[in-house]
Design a protein around this motif. Structure first.
Motif, PDB file in Angstrom:
ATOM      1  N   ASN A  59       0.805  -1.188   0.129  1.00 49.40           N
ATOM      2  CA  ASN A  59       0.056   0.129  -0.054  1.00 49.40           C
ATOM      3  C   ASN A  59       0.746   1.477  -0.132  1.00 49.40           C
ATOM      4  OD1 ASN A  59      -2.040  -1.976   0.328  1.00 49.40           O
ATOM      5  ND2 ASN A  59      -3.331  -0.491   1.610  1.00 49.40           N
ATOM      6  N   GLY A  60       2.083   1.277   0.379  1.00 47.81           N
ATOM      7  CA  GLY A  60       2.762   2.398   0.731  1.00 47.81           C
ATOM      8  C   GLY A  60       2.395   3.158   1.804  1.00 47.81           C
ATOM      9  N   ASP A  61       2.586   4.413   1.874  1.00 46.37           N
ATOM     10  CA  ASP A  61       1.934   5.464   2.847  1.00 46.37           C
ATOM     11  C   ASP A  61       0.731   5.700   2.412  1.00 46.37           C
ATOM     12  OD1 ASP A  61       4.132   5.413   4.671  1.00 46.37           O
ATOM     13  OD2 ASP A  61       5.288   6.556   3.508  1.00 46.37           O
ATOM     14  N   ILE A  62       0.318   5.918   1.150  1.00 44.65           N
ATOM     15  CA  ILE A  62      -0.972   6.252   0.572  1.00 44.65           C
ATOM     16  C   ILE A  62      -1.178   5.199  -0.341  1.00 44.65           C
ATOM     17  CG2 ILE A  62      -2.475   8.081  -0.580  1.00 44.65           C
ATOM     18  CD1 ILE A  62      -0.310   9.980   0.697  1.00 44.65           C
ATOM     19  N   GLY A  84      -3.912  -0.152 -12.187  1.00 47.25           N
ATOM     20  CA  GLY A  84      -4.771  -0.737 -10.763  1.00 47.25           C
ATOM     21  C   GLY A  84      -4.718   0.226  -9.743  1.00 47.25           C
ATOM     22  N   SER A  85      -3.594   0.621  -9.167  1.00 47.33           N
ATOM     23  CA  SER A  85      -3.369   1.385  -8.178  1.00 47.33           C
ATOM     24  C   SER A  85      -2.123   2.219  -8.299  1.00 47.33           C
ATOM     25  CB  SER A  85      -3.463   0.591  -6.900  1.00 47.33           C
ATOM     26  OG  SER A  85      -2.552  -0.271  -7.168  1.00 47.33           O
ATOM     27  N   PHE A  86      -1.913   3.185  -7.406  1.00 44.44           N
ATOM     28  CA  PHE A  86      -0.459   3.716  -7.282  1.00 44.44           C
ATOM     29  C   PHE A  86      -0.200   3.954  -5.692  1.00 44.44           C
ATOM     30  CE2 PHE A  86      -1.988   5.803 -11.106  1.00 44.44           C
ATOM     31  CZ  PHE A  86      -0.969   5.886 -11.836  1.00 44.44           C
ATOM     32  N   MET A  87       1.159   3.216  -5.635  1.00 45.66           N
ATOM     33  CA  MET A  87       1.645   3.262  -4.271  1.00 45.66           C
ATOM     34  C   MET A  87       2.452   4.266  -4.046  1.00 45.66           C
ATOM     35  SD  MET A  87       3.611  -0.299  -3.109  1.00 45.66           S
ATOM     36  CE  MET A  87       4.636  -0.312  -1.599  1.00 45.66           C
ATOM     37  N   ILE A  88       2.102   5.113  -2.909  1.00 52.31           N
ATOM     38  CA  ILE A  88       3.014   6.326  -2.784  1.00 52.31           C
ATOM     39  C   ILE A  88       3.634   6.130  -1.407  1.00 52.31           C
ATOM     40  CG2 ILE A  88       3.015   8.948  -2.522  1.00 52.31           C
ATOM     41  CD1 ILE A  88       1.282   7.624  -4.865  1.00 52.31           C
ATOM     42  N   LEU A  92       6.020   8.058   1.432  1.00 52.75           N
ATOM     43  CA  LEU A  92       6.565   9.211   1.792  1.00 52.75           C
ATOM     44  C   LEU A  92       7.806   9.223   2.646  1.00 52.75           C
ATOM     45  CD1 LEU A  92       3.134  10.659   3.103  1.00 52.75           C
ATOM     46  CD2 LEU A  92       3.874  10.882   0.923  1.00 52.75           C
ATOM     47  N   ASN A  93       8.471  10.493   2.329  1.00 60.43           N
ATOM     48  CA  ASN A  93       9.777  10.418   3.406  1.00 60.43           C
ATOM     49  C   ASN A  93       9.330  10.908   4.706  1.00 60.43           C
ATOM     50  OD1 ASN A  93       9.415  13.309   3.063  1.00 60.43           O
ATOM     51  ND2 ASN A  93      10.606  13.274   1.258  1.00 60.43           N
ATOM     52  N   ASP A  94       8.275  11.612   4.862  1.00 62.02           N
ATOM     53  CA  ASP A  94       7.598  11.774   6.183  1.00 62.02           C
ATOM     54  C   ASP A  94       6.101  11.270   6.233  1.00 62.02           C
ATOM     55  OD1 ASP A  94       6.666  12.800   8.727  1.00 62.02           O
ATOM     56  OD2 ASP A  94       6.983  14.872   8.189  1.00 62.02           O
ATOM     57  N   PRO A  95       5.955   9.932   6.930  1.00 66.51           N
ATOM     58  CA  PRO A  95       4.658   9.288   6.719  1.00 66.51           C
ATOM     59  C   PRO A  95       3.566   9.982   7.837  1.00 66.51           C
ATOM     60  CG  PRO A  95       6.588   7.919   7.444  1.00 66.51           C
ATOM     61  CD  PRO A  95       7.324   9.104   7.384  1.00 66.51           C
ATOM     62  N   SER A  96       4.082  11.002   8.683  1.00 62.48           N
ATOM     63  CA  SER A  96       3.273  11.628   9.655  1.00 62.48           C
ATOM     64  C   SER A  96       2.124  12.427   8.447  1.00 62.48           C
ATOM     65  CB  SER A  96       3.640  12.344  10.464  1.00 62.48           C
ATOM     66  OG  SER A  96       4.531  13.410   9.985  1.00 62.48           O
ATOM     67  N   LYS A  97       2.876  12.687   7.270  1.00 58.46           N
ATOM     68  CA  LYS A  97       2.055  13.729   6.042  1.00 58.46           C
ATOM     69  C   LYS A  97       1.292  13.136   5.439  1.00 58.46           C
ATOM     70  CE  LYS A  97       4.698  17.334   7.836  1.00 58.46           C
ATOM     71  NZ  LYS A  97       3.978  18.136   8.517  1.00 58.46           N
ATOM     72  N   ALA A  98       0.892  11.804   5.637  1.00 58.51           N
ATOM     73  CA  ALA A  98       0.244  11.087   4.732  1.00 58.51           C
ATOM     74  C   ALA A  98      -1.412  11.596   4.582  1.00 58.51           C
ATOM     75  CB  ALA A  98      -0.033   9.617   5.293  1.00 58.51           C
ATOM     76  N   LEU A  99      -1.965  12.177   5.356  1.00 58.03           N
ATOM     77  CA  LEU A  99      -3.132  12.588   5.375  1.00 58.03           C
ATOM     78  C   LEU A  99      -3.306  13.885   4.688  1.00 58.03           C
ATOM     79  CD1 LEU A  99      -6.034  11.678   6.479  1.00 58.03           C
ATOM     80  CD2 LEU A  99      -5.840  13.189   8.533  1.00 58.03           C
ATOM     81  N   THR A 133      -4.759   6.335   3.455  1.00 64.27           N
ATOM     82  CA  THR A 133      -3.602   6.256   4.218  1.00 64.27           C
ATOM     83  C   THR A 133      -3.281   4.867   4.658  1.00 64.27           C
ATOM     84  OG1 THR A 133      -4.375   6.966   6.303  1.00 64.27           O
ATOM     85  CG2 THR A 133      -3.657   8.747   4.659  1.00 64.27           C
ATOM     86  N   ILE A 134      -2.170   4.642   4.906  1.00 63.13           N
ATOM     87  CA  ILE A 134      -1.794   3.412   5.480  1.00 63.13           C
ATOM     88  C   ILE A 134      -2.521   3.054   6.883  1.00 63.13           C
ATOM     89  CG2 ILE A 134       0.175   4.002   6.601  1.00 63.13           C
ATOM     90  CD1 ILE A 134      -0.344   0.526   5.212  1.00 63.13           C
ATOM     91  N   GLU A 135      -2.704   4.238   7.708  1.00 67.27           N
ATOM     92  CA  GLU A 135      -3.670   4.004   8.858  1.00 67.27           C
ATOM     93  C   GLU A 135      -4.758   3.782   8.562  1.00 67.27           C
ATOM     94  OE1 GLU A 135      -3.125   7.128  11.628  1.00 67.27           O
ATOM     95  OE2 GLU A 135      -1.090   7.107  11.788  1.00 67.27           O
ATOM     96  N   GLU A 136      -5.503   4.308   7.617  1.00 70.31           N
ATOM     97  CA  GLU A 136      -6.645   3.905   7.184  1.00 70.31           C
ATOM     98  C   GLU A 136      -7.026   2.417   6.612  1.00 70.31           C
ATOM     99  OE1 GLU A 136      -8.270   8.602   6.031  1.00 70.31           O
ATOM    100  OE2 GLU A 136      -7.342   7.145   4.436  1.00 70.31           O
ATOM    101  N   SER A 137      -5.823   1.973   6.018  1.00 72.83           N
ATOM    102  CA  SER A 137      -6.204   0.753   5.412  1.00 72.83           C
ATOM    103  C   SER A 137      -5.959  -0.187   6.468  1.00 72.83           C
ATOM    104  CB  SER A 137      -4.992   0.603   4.340  1.00 72.83           C
ATOM    105  OG  SER A 137      -4.885   1.694   3.579  1.00 72.83           O
TER     106      SER A 137
END
Lengths: 225, 402
Positions: free
Chosen positions: B63-66, B222-226, B228-235, B254-258
């Protein structure tokens, strides 16, 4: 005052209509056989227990009307205790034991200085930093006398202060109490069954079967009430 | 002597001395608190570590971060434009397109045809995927997808195919958008095996353009896996993306939502384990009550003496509450130190779950402080009853105790 334990058939009149007064500076012995009620009497005067009937006045205060907190303060300020087994707190040093009533009173005027003076007076100047359970019985009883005097109480109450000591040490403790009483003009009420060690005192009250008598029995008998 | 000395120090000193002179009781009470805290820390390291490890692997492998998808299953926007759009954002490390389907794979091994159906197959961009994902690191033998006819088999797929090896040739069948079978021959270039099996162990990986060809979905993704260098900025990045393409039917999470969706049950399990830990802590509190009751019983005569020389009930109460505070403070300190020691050990030794999935061990300072404070407060609460009992002793009765 009277003190009754138990109810109905098991009722025991430990003290029966006892009335007397003690003047400031008197050295009073309360004597009597075992189970006569002398320790009960001392507990009443020391406010450790309450009479079933009657009143106890100390310095003009009716102590039977005081609540628990005021009784504690009264015991701390007006009364000094010396027990048979000295009852020093073994977790504290001799000096800390002597300081304890002053610290409970939350008065800090030269507390440590006063405690050291008293320990000097009872001959424990070299023992003051020892743990209370590391000194001899006689030394512990001397420390208990110092603790009883630290707050300059109105009355010092001693319950069998020589009861646990050999005769030589007992003699020294008696002399020490008498000296302190004289030097400080301090009222002492001493419960003992060891009459001969005390020799001449200001006054003797004999307790027998819950009744109080003035003087030594059987020669001088005068029922107080 | 100052105010502190007069009002607090003698009680604190007495509390300390009474406690430290009963070393057995002190050690017992401190151990009770320590064990309570340690249980919480061990639970946290294992179960939260496992949860975080699964989230980490979902993020790293899938999933990446997003994760960007489309309501219509396939994204028809050029993958280059989407990737470039994301990679202009400073928080974005890399973005990569992926395409998924299912396939039938067969191969002949030692003269025997072995066929496996319903194998998940993922098309990846070899150049971009290695920047946004760590799947390539799970290739235990051979190398990652590098050419249009190369395929990386998950270790379980390779096993089910009779032990496919690097260099073997396999036939892959995919049903295209028109419902027709599309068959291609691939050369196995790598076998993927991830620690804990959260990677592509059950999947086949091919070049995304090859899979597009087979599925007749040229230019679709099908999807894009993003990443981040700062995962806290995912949202923040996700919302910026959705705002920037209001007329498209993109979905992004975001990964938290997934993880929340995928691991909701697991999280409930952690909550239950934590609750068991806190019950353990309450058992420690009962141990403190018992030990302090023993201390009170052992000091009955001393309490009587103190009361007779003028100590009020509240003075006695404070002395024994101070003892509870001392037990709580030492227990919380030792327990937290032991817990941190265990966490450090787990982190340094890369402790794994079931000898496979490496736990994602972290120091959650908020939880560590919360646990220490809870045990400290519990120790004080536990000392209330014994302290209250101590105040109820009548001096004349207490003095009779030898």
């Amino acid at each position: 005052m009277s003190k009754i334990y138990g109810q109905g058939e098991n009722q025991v009149n430990a003290l029966d209509n006892v009335t007397f007064s003690i003047e400031k500076g008197e050295f009073v012995l309360i004597v009597g056989s075992s189970g006569s009620g002398k320790s009960t009497l001392l507990n009443m005067i020391g406010l450790l227990d309450r009479p079933t009937y009657g009143k106890i006045f100390i310095d003009g205060t009716d102590t039977t009307k005081l609540d628990d907190n005021k009784i504690s303060s009264f015991r701390n300020n007006k009364l000094g205790f010396i027990f048979q087994f000295s009852n020093l707190l073994s977790d504290l040093t001799v000096l800390e034991n002597v300081l304890l009533p002053r610290q409970i009173a939350r008065t800090n005027n030269s507390a440590e200085e006063d405690a050291k003076k008293l320990l000097n007076a009872v001959g424990l100047e070299n023992q003051m930093n020892k743990r209370a359970n590391k000194i001899s019985g006689g030394q512990a009883q001397r420390a208990a006398i110092a603790r009883g005097l630290i707050n300059s109480p109105s009355i010092v109450l001693a319950d069998e202060p020589t009861g646990n000591l050999d005769s030589v040490t007992s003699e020294k403790i008696v002399q020490l109490m008498k000296t302190m009483a004289k030097e400080l003009n301090q009222t002492f009420i001493v419960v003992t069954h060891d009459r001969q060690h005390f020799g001449d005192v200001d006054r003797v009250i004999t307790i027998k079967d819950g009744h109080a008598f003035e003087g030594d029995l059987p020669s001088e008998v005068g029922v107080l009430v | 002597m100052d105010y502190f000395t007069i009002f607090v120090e003698y009680r604190l000193r007495l509390a300390k001395r009474m406690l430290f002179n009963k070393k057995g009781s002190l050690i017992g009470a401190v151990l009770a608190v320590t064990i309570g805290i340690l249980v919480i820390h061990v639970n946290f390291v294992i179960f939260q570590g496992l949860f975080d490890a699964i989230v980490r692997d979902i993020s790293n492998y899938r999933n990446g971060d997003i994760l960007v998808t489309d309501e219509a299953d396939y994204i028809d926007k050029s993958d280059l434009s989407v990737v470039n759009w994301f990679e202009r954002i400073p928080y974005v490390e890399a973005a990569t397109p992926r395409l998924s389907s299912t396939a039938e794979i067969n191969m002949t091994k030692n003269g025997k045809l072995i066929e496996e159906t319903r194998i998940p197959i993922v098309g990846i961009d070899p150049y971009r995927d290695i920047r946004a994902s760590t799947v390539h690191e799970t290739v235990a033998e051979g190398s990652y997808v590098f050419a249009r006819n190369s395929i990386v088999l998950g270790s379980n797929v390779a096993r089910d195919l009779g032990g496919a090896e690097v260099g073997d040739s396999v036939k892959v069948l995919v049903v295209d958008r028109n419902g027709e079978d599309q068959i291609r021959r691939f050369t196995v270039t790598g076998i993927a095996q991830s620690p804990g099996g959260q990677g592509f162990d059950y999947t086949a990986v091919v070049h995304i353009d090859t899979l597009r060809d087979m599925m007749k979905r040229d230019g679709e993704t099908g999807s894009f896996m993003i990443k981040l260098n700062d995962p806290s900025k995912a949202l923040e990045v996700k919302e910026f993306f959705l705002r920037s393409f209001p007329n498209d039917d993109f979905l992004a999470e975001t990964i938290e939502e997934s993880a929340e969706e995928q691991l909701a049950g697991f999280r409930s399990g952690i909550a239950m384990i934590n609750m068991i830990g806190y019950f353990g802590m309450m058992s420690s509190a009962f141990a403190i009550v018992t030990i302090q009751m023993m201390l009170v019983n052992g000091k009955t005569r001393e309490i009587g003496v103190m009361r007779s020389i003028g100590a009020k009930r509240k003075d006695i109460l404070i002395i024994f509450i101070f003892q509870g505070m001392i037990i709580g403070a030492i227990g919380a300190g030792v327990g937290t130190a032991a817990g941190l020691g265990y966490t450090f050990y787990a982190k340094e030794t890369k402790m794994s779950f079931n000898n496979s999935l490496p736990l994602e061990v972290s120091y959650n300072w908020e939880k560590i402080i919360q646990t220490a404070l809870t045990s400290f407060v519990l120790a004080i609460i536990a000392s209330l009853y014994p302290s209250y009992r101590a105040t109820k002793l009548l001096p004349v009765e207490a003095m009779r105790t030898v």
